[in-house]
Design a protein around this motif. Structure first.
Motif, PDB file in Angstrom:
ATOM      1  N   ARG A   1      46.773 -49.044 -21.740  1.00 45.26           N
ATOM      2  CA  ARG A   1      46.065 -49.150 -23.018  1.00 45.26           C
ATOM      3  C   ARG A   1      46.461 -50.417 -23.764  1.00 45.26           C
ATOM      4  N   ALA A   2      47.757 -50.724 -23.782  1.00 39.30           N
ATOM      5  CA  ALA A   2      48.227 -51.918 -24.494  1.00 39.30           C
ATOM      6  C   ALA A   2      47.652 -53.189 -23.881  1.00 39.30           C
ATOM      7  N   GLN A   3      47.626 -53.260 -22.545  1.00 40.48           N
ATOM      8  CA  GLN A   3      47.090 -54.452 -21.898  1.00 40.48           C
ATOM      9  C   GLN A   3      45.579 -54.558 -22.079  1.00 40.48           C
ATOM     10  N   LEU A   4      44.894 -53.421 -22.123  1.00 42.92           N
ATOM     11  CA  LEU A   4      43.454 -53.457 -22.367  1.00 42.92           C
ATOM     12  C   LEU A   4      43.160 -53.978 -23.768  1.00 42.92           C
ATOM     13  N   ARG A   5      43.915 -53.524 -24.748  1.00 47.24           N
ATOM     14  CA  ARG A   5      43.728 -54.026 -26.115  1.00 47.24           C
ATOM     15  C   ARG A   5      43.955 -55.528 -26.176  1.00 47.24           C
ATOM     16  N   SER A   6      45.011 -55.982 -25.507  1.00 47.01           N
ATOM     17  CA  SER A   6      45.306 -57.416 -25.490  1.00 47.01           C
ATOM     18  C   SER A   6      44.184 -58.191 -24.811  1.00 47.01           C
ATOM     19  N   PHE A   7      43.679 -57.666 -23.697  1.00 42.86           N
ATOM     20  CA  PHE A   7      42.609 -58.336 -22.958  1.00 42.86           C
ATOM     21  C   PHE A   7      41.336 -58.421 -23.799  1.00 42.86           C
ATOM     22  N   LEU A   8      40.993 -57.332 -24.475  1.00 42.68           N
ATOM     23  CA  LEU A   8      39.775 -57.311 -25.273  1.00 42.68           C
ATOM     24  C   LEU A   8      39.869 -58.254 -26.473  1.00 42.68           C
ATOM     25  N   ALA A   9      41.073 -58.484 -26.955  1.00 45.08           N
ATOM     26  CA  ALA A   9      41.242 -59.328 -28.141  1.00 45.08           C
ATOM     27  C   ALA A   9      41.241 -60.822 -27.814  1.00 45.08           C
ATOM     28  N   GLU A  10      41.370 -61.179 -26.532  1.00 46.33           N
ATOM     29  CA  GLU A  10      41.422 -62.589 -26.165  1.00 46.33           C
ATOM     30  C   GLU A  10      40.139 -63.313 -26.583  1.00 46.33           C
ATOM     31  N   GLY A  11      40.306 -64.453 -27.273  1.00 46.06           N
ATOM     32  CA  GLY A  11      39.165 -65.264 -27.672  1.00 46.06           C
ATOM     33  C   GLY A  11      38.372 -64.709 -28.829  1.00 46.06           C
ATOM     34  N   LEU A  12      38.888 -63.666 -29.479  1.00 46.79           N
ATOM     35  CA  LEU A  12      38.168 -63.040 -30.580  1.00 46.79           C
ATOM     36  C   LEU A  12      38.518 -63.716 -31.899  1.00 46.79           C
ATOM     37  N   ALA A  13      37.512 -64.246 -32.591  1.00 52.79           N
ATOM     38  CA  ALA A  13      37.715 -64.890 -33.892  1.00 52.79           C
ATOM     39  C   ALA A  13      36.677 -64.344 -34.859  1.00 52.79           C
ATOM     40  N   LEU A  14      37.109 -63.475 -35.762  1.00 55.50           N
ATOM     41  CA  LEU A  14      36.214 -62.847 -36.727  1.00 55.50           C
ATOM     42  C   LEU A  14      36.733 -63.078 -38.144  1.00 55.50           C
ATOM     43  N   PRO A  15      35.850 -63.173 -39.120  1.00 51.49           N
ATOM     44  CA  PRO A  15      36.309 -63.301 -40.505  1.00 51.49           C
ATOM     45  C   PRO A  15      37.049 -62.039 -40.931  1.00 51.49           C
ATOM     46  N   ALA A  16      38.191 -62.206 -41.577  1.00 45.51           N
ATOM     47  CA  ALA A  16      38.997 -61.051 -41.982  1.00 45.51           C
ATOM     48  C   ALA A  16      38.292 -60.213 -43.035  1.00 45.51           C
ATOM     49  N   ARG A  17      37.518 -60.874 -43.947  1.00 49.56           N
ATOM     50  CA  ARG A  17      36.866 -60.152 -45.039  1.00 49.56           C
ATOM     51  C   ARG A  17      35.430 -60.656 -45.190  1.00 49.56           C
ATOM     52  N   PRO A  18      34.507 -60.102 -44.401  1.00 48.86           N
ATOM     53  CA  PRO A  18      33.099 -60.501 -44.554  1.00 48.86           C
ATOM     54  C   PRO A  18      32.651 -60.340 -46.006  1.00 48.86           C
ATOM     55  N   LEU A  19      31.782 -61.269 -46.489  1.00 51.34           N
ATOM     56  CA  LEU A  19      31.476 -61.344 -47.911  1.00 51.34           C
ATOM     57  C   LEU A  19      30.450 -60.316 -48.387  1.00 51.34           C
TER      58      LEU A  19
ATOM     59  N   HIS B   1      31.436 -59.100 -28.122  1.00 43.33           N
ATOM     60  CA  HIS B   1      32.648 -59.653 -27.500  1.00 43.33           C
ATOM     61  C   HIS B   1      33.294 -58.616 -26.581  1.00 43.33           C
ATOM     62  N   VAL B   2      33.400 -57.382 -27.057  1.00 48.41           N
ATOM     63  CA  VAL B   2      34.031 -56.332 -26.263  1.00 48.41           C
ATOM     64  C   VAL B   2      33.229 -56.076 -24.984  1.00 48.41           C
ATOM     65  N   ARG B   3      31.897 -56.044 -25.102  1.00 50.00           N
ATOM     66  CA  ARG B   3      31.074 -55.827 -23.913  1.00 50.00           C
ATOM     67  C   ARG B   3      31.281 -56.942 -22.894  1.00 50.00           C
ATOM     68  N   ASP B   4      31.325 -58.196 -23.383  1.00 53.40           N
ATOM     69  CA  ASP B   4      31.532 -59.327 -22.476  1.00 53.40           C
ATOM     70  C   ASP B   4      32.890 -59.240 -21.787  1.00 53.40           C
ATOM     71  N   ARG B   5      33.903 -58.877 -22.552  1.00 58.30           N
ATOM     72  CA  ARG B   5      35.252 -58.784 -21.974  1.00 58.30           C
ATOM     73  C   ARG B   5      35.320 -57.637 -20.963  1.00 58.30           C
ATOM     74  N   LEU B   6      34.689 -56.516 -21.269  1.00 58.99           N
ATOM     75  CA  LEU B   6      34.699 -55.390 -20.327  1.00 58.99           C
ATOM     76  C   LEU B   6      33.960 -55.733 -19.040  1.00 58.99           C
ATOM     77  N   ASP B   7      32.893 -56.518 -19.168  1.00 54.12           N
ATOM     78  CA  ASP B   7      32.168 -56.942 -17.965  1.00 54.12           C
ATOM     79  C   ASP B   7      33.054 -57.805 -17.069  1.00 54.12           C
ATOM     80  N   ALA B   8      33.993 -58.522 -17.683  1.00 49.35           N
ATOM     81  CA  ALA B   8      34.883 -59.407 -16.927  1.00 49.35           C
ATOM     82  C   ALA B   8      36.141 -58.696 -16.427  1.00 49.35           C
ATOM     83  N   ALA B   9      36.334 -57.451 -16.845  1.00 48.71           N
ATOM     84  CA  ALA B   9      37.562 -56.721 -16.490  1.00 48.71           C
ATOM     85  C   ALA B   9      37.412 -55.998 -15.167  1.00 48.71           C
ATOM     86  N   ASP B  10      38.544 -55.740 -14.511  1.00 49.05           N
ATOM     87  CA  ASP B  10      38.555 -54.899 -13.312  1.00 49.05           C
ATOM     88  C   ASP B  10      39.882 -54.153 -13.258  1.00 49.05           C
ATOM     89  N   ALA B  11      39.862 -53.005 -12.632  1.00 43.71           N
ATOM     90  CA  ALA B  11      41.024 -52.122 -12.626  1.00 43.71           C
ATOM     91  C   ALA B  11      42.260 -52.744 -11.983  1.00 43.71           C
TER      92      ALA B  11
END
Length: 289
Positions: free
Chosen positions: A228-246, A261-271
């Motif tokens: 779970r920890a590695q999946l969270r780290s993998f999904l967060a790679e390259g993610l840049a979002l505004p902390a407080r949308p206006l 972003h999550v869908r793209d990262r999951l498509d690139a993941a493998d067990a």
């Protein structure tokens, strides 16, 4: 250098017929006993550089209070605690039958680090090492470790009993009061290696022949938390979002970007890749006994 070969004699045969299949007593032709011996242990104690929590003492009653063997020091006007005093340590070992444990030796002792780093490369695991100096008759409770272990006997001898593995995937690396039948009952002597598969319950007792010095090499295995920890780290790679949308539209757009972003990262993941990453980052949840 093939470090696994030096521990098990025949790497291919070990991985094919013994790995994860049950405990085994191995007698390698060239065991790596040079990595740390009794003279090295004496030198480490006398150097004054051993410090808790990398080192600790235990008796049958439990952990020895640090104050009993770590008198305070004053260095350059600073008050320091936690450094082992060799004379006090030896007195506790001699008079109280205390066991000395050196933890994560691969962190700070180069010869052992070379051994564990080599095994890590060869087995694709996080590998850690713990040293035990035990007096005759001293024994530990039956327990399970979170990882496969290779016990390299360096000096003296130790009597081991290994029981079966856990019944399912919900076991914990703790004391085991009902381990079942004994699968292996043996004495491990200098230069011999005991292999205990991941999760198999075991206990050990130093024989009456004299003090025992052994190195427990832990080949860490990943669990669900590590995945779970590695999946969270993998999904967060390259993610840049505004902390407080206006505003509402910005918040909705940010949510849409996050999902894309999550869908793209999951498509690139493998067990297999996730398992590989989790194994290399697996950590110990408790001291190894």
């Amino acid at each position: 250098m093939d470090w696994l070969e030096r521990c098990v004699t025949d790497t291919d045969r070990f991985l094919r017929t013994q790995w994860r299949r049950g405990p085994a007593l191995l007698r390698p032709a060239d065991p790596p006993t040079e990595v740390l011996g009794l003279a090295d242990l004496d030198e480490l104690l006398d150097s004054g550089t051993l410090k808790v929590p990398y080192a600790g003492l235990f008796t049958m009653a439990g952990a020895v209070p640090e104050a009993a063997y770590c008198p305070p020091r004053v260095v350059a006007g600073r008050y320091l605690e936690g450094w082992l005093d060799a004379e006090r340590v030896r007195a506790l070992i001699r008079d109280e039958q205390a066991t000395l444990q050196l933890r994560y030796v691969n962190h700070w002792y180069p010869p052992v680090r070379e051994l564990t780093a080599g095994l890590a490369r060869e087995l694709d695991r996080l590998v850690e090492a713990f040293l035990f100096y035990s007096q005759p008759g001293r024994f530990g409770a039956v327990h399970r470790d979170d990882g496969d272990i290779l016990v390299l006997q360096l000096s003296g001898a130790k009597h081991w009993k290994v029981y079966g593995g856990p019944a399912d995937g919900h076991w914990q690396p703790v004391r085991e009061d009902d381990p079942g039948e004994v699968l292996l009952d043996t004495v491990v002597r200098p230069g011999e290696v005991l292999y205990v598969p991941n999760g198999y319950a075991h206990t050990a007792q130093a024989t009456a022949d004299g003090p025992s010095l052994h190195l427990t090499i832990v080949l860490r295995e990943a669990g669900a938390d590590h995945l779970r920890a590695q999946l969270r780290s993998f999904l967060a790679e390259g993610l840049a979002l505004p902390a407080r949308p206006l505003g509402e539209d910005d918040l909705t757009a940010t949510a849409a970007a996050l999902l894309a972003h999550v869908r793209d990262r999951l498509d690139a993941a493998d067990a297999p890749s996730l398992v590989h990453s989790a194994r290399l980052h697996a950590y110990s949840s408790r001291p190894t006994a």
